[in-house]
Design a protein around this motif. Structure first.
Motif, mmCIF file in Angstrom:
data_model
loop_
_atom_site.group_PDB
_atom_site.id
_atom_site.type_symbol
_atom_site.label_atom_id
_atom_site.label_comp_id
_atom_site.label_asym_id
_atom_site.label_seq_id
_atom_site.Cartn_x
_atom_site.Cartn_y
_atom_site.Cartn_z
ATOM 1 N N GLY A 298 -23.628 -2.135 -34.037
ATOM 2 C CA GLY A 298 -21.885 -2.277 -33.553
ATOM 3 C C GLY A 298 -21.688 -3.043 -33.521
ATOM 4 N N GLU A 299 -20.962 -3.362 -32.030
ATOM 5 C CA GLU A 299 -20.360 -4.967 -32.000
ATOM 6 C C GLU A 299 -21.248 -5.166 -30.456
ATOM 7 N N PHE A 300 -20.691 -5.850 -29.927
ATOM 8 C CA PHE A 300 -21.125 -6.675 -28.554
ATOM 9 C C PHE A 300 -19.771 -6.020 -28.009
ATOM 10 N N SER B 131 -36.474 -3.089 -28.318
ATOM 11 C CA SER B 131 -35.295 -2.016 -28.239
ATOM 12 C C SER B 131 -35.590 -1.192 -29.161
ATOM 13 N N ILE B 132 -34.161 -2.261 -29.716
ATOM 14 C CA ILE B 132 -33.920 -1.454 -31.043
ATOM 15 C C ILE B 132 -34.246 -1.489 -32.135
ATOM 16 N N GLY B 133 -35.624 -2.672 -32.793
ATOM 17 C CA GLY B 133 -36.668 -2.134 -33.180
ATOM 18 C C GLY B 133 -37.317 -0.286 -33.174
ATOM 19 N N LEU C 42 -27.177 4.329 -21.508
ATOM 20 C CA LEU C 42 -28.629 4.145 -21.331
ATOM 21 C C LEU C 42 -28.483 4.312 -19.808
ATOM 22 N N GLU C 43 -30.138 4.497 -19.295
ATOM 23 C CA GLU C 43 -30.577 3.580 -17.664
ATOM 24 C C GLU C 43 -30.711 2.533 -17.530
ATOM 25 N N HIS C 44 -30.462 1.783 -18.920
ATOM 26 C CA HIS C 44 -30.490 -0.183 -18.735
ATOM 27 C C HIS C 44 -29.146 -0.263 -19.605
ATOM 28 N N ASN C 45 -28.463 -1.852 -19.168
ATOM 29 C CA ASN C 45 -27.673 -1.892 -19.707
ATOM 30 C C ASN C 45 -27.788 -2.844 -20.850
ATOM 31 N N ALA C 46 -28.886 -3.075 -21.416
ATOM 32 C CA ALA C 46 -28.892 -3.551 -22.756
ATOM 33 C C ALA C 46 -28.211 -3.564 -23.685
ATOM 34 N N ALA D 261 -27.657 -9.077 -21.449
ATOM 35 C CA ALA D 261 -28.619 -8.993 -22.113
ATOM 36 C C ALA D 261 -29.447 -9.528 -23.043
ATOM 37 N N SER D 262 -31.099 -9.591 -22.540
ATOM 38 C CA SER D 262 -32.194 -10.808 -23.069
ATOM 39 C C SER D 262 -32.042 -10.567 -24.723
ATOM 40 N N GLN D 263 -32.357 -11.634 -25.681
ATOM 41 C CA GLN D 263 -32.461 -10.977 -26.673
ATOM 42 C C GLN D 263 -33.696 -10.014 -27.097
ATOM 43 N N THR D 264 -35.244 -10.416 -26.252
ATOM 44 C CA THR D 264 -35.677 -10.486 -26.647
ATOM 45 C C THR D 264 -36.074 -8.703 -26.350
#
Length: 104
Positions: free
Chosen positions: A84-86, A66-68, A34-38, A58-61
């Motif tokens: 998945g994984e980190f 985003s995943i929500g 994605l365009e960001h790396n979170a 990535a920041s938890q917030t």
């Protein structure tokens, strides 16, 4: 071309990502950057499932929000989301490559 490759609905994933205000920067085999790396997405075995891998930096917030949104929007595109994984990004042997290291 491999039959499994043709069954991966990149167009639906693109629509999913755009519907939550993001964009795809690069797709390679079964990975979608994605365009960001979170986080990044990976097609699951059936092509309609997506696995979300989270960048360890990535920041938890950002991740939670985003995943929500992805989880809420995915069924509208006929897709499912699983965690998945980190991972972390490491420089490759030259300036044009990166290495993804996955861990629990």
């Amino acid at each position: 071309m491999n039959k499994e490759t043709t069954m991966k609905p990149l167009g639906k994933v693109k629509q999913l990502v755009e519907n939550i205000g993001m964009g795809i920067s690069y797709a390679y085999e079964d990975l979608i950057f994605l365009e960001h790396n979170a986080f990044l997405l990976q097609f699951g075995q059936n092509g309609r499932s997506l696995i979300v891998h989270i960048n360890e930096e990535a920041s938890q917030t950002e991740i939670t929000d985003s995943i929500g949104k992805l989880e809420d929007e995915a069924p509208r595109q006929g897709l499912t989301i699983s965690r998945g994984e980190f991972y972390k990004l490491c420089p490759g042997e030259n300036d044009e490559t990166i290495i993804l290291e996955f861990h629990d």
